[in-house]
Design a protein around this motif. Structure first.
Motif: not given
Length: 254
Positions: A58-82
């Protein structure tokens, strides 16, 4: 570099009974890939839609995982890039008055600075108290964006007393302010007072860094004082939380 198909295969969620929340399974897979070097710094992750299609999650599950990784500093978002794998954090020692340009270069990285604004502004009461001047006294206010290896990592607002550094705003401030204050004004720092706390990036800082307001950040407030107790520089630094690792090496004497 992994192909898109290899990336999607690596990040495909494989749930097993009793494994726990599915978003944690995806989080763990991505984190393992980063830890093992299969997802090197700068790797662009598949889009949320691609992850959803490839895994049936589910899309919501994927977002939860990505937000968790972002909070840990392992990944980050680039505006309009991914989403991208975060580069290694820079080591920051708040007890030193070494400038950003110096300590980033010392670690084999490429620093750069862009002056966004420089102006003379009347001191509000709280800032006037710090500089021991009357409210309304004109002070230099400098706003700069600073990058490491081409990636914007912090926005800072620096206040300096014109009585100590007349004509400061006439200088190019896209380099080391520390060097200008030392070489042109003979201002030397004897003591640093540093406060740090987690924050949600405020609107002006988030926009300057190309992220959404409310993105996790680290606020560093530094007051630099001369030998005679005068404030040389009062600085608010809004860091991306994944870009900095605070390290202090103290000698402890018995």
């Amino acid at each position: 570099m992994l192909t898109q198909d290899e990336l999607e295969g690596l990040l495909r969620v494989r749930s097993t009974p009793g494994q726990g929340p599915q978003y944690l399974a995806l989080r763990d897979q991505i984190a393992r890939g980063i830890e093992m070097g299969r997802l090197p710094a700068g790797t662009r992750l598949p889009s949320e839609r691609q992850l959803q299609t490839g895994s049936g999650t589910a899309r919501g599950t994927i977002r939860e995982a990505l937000f968790q990784l972002e909070a840990e500093g392992l990944i980050y978002r680039r505006d309009r890039s991914g989403w991208y794998v975060s580069p290694p954090a820079i080591t920051y020692d708040p007890t030193r008055w070494a400038g950003f340009m110096s300590y980033v270069a010392e670690q084999g990285r490429t620093p750069s600075t862009e002056t966004l604004t420089k102006e003379l502004v009347p001191a509000i009461s709280a800032v006037a108290d710090i500089f021991r001047v009357a409210p309304g006294t004109p002070l230099h206010l400098i706003t700069r964006r600073r990058s490491i290896d081409g990636r914007a990592v912090l926005v800072e607002r620096i206040t300096v007393d014109p009585a100590l550094a007349p004509g400061l705003l006439d200088h190019s401030l896209d380099g080391s302010l520390t060097q200008i204050l030392t070489q042109h004004y003979d201002l030397k720092v004897a003591r640093n007072r540093v406060d740090m706390r987690p924050c949600a990036l405020v609107k002006f800082a988030a926009e300057a860094l190309g992220v959404k307001p409310g993105t996790p950040g680290l606020l560093v407030v530094r007051t630099s004082l001369a030998e005679d107790g005068r404030v040389v520089e009062y600085d608010h630094e809004y860091w991306r939380h994944d870009a900095i690792r605070v390290h202090i090496d103290l000698n402890v004497r018995s």
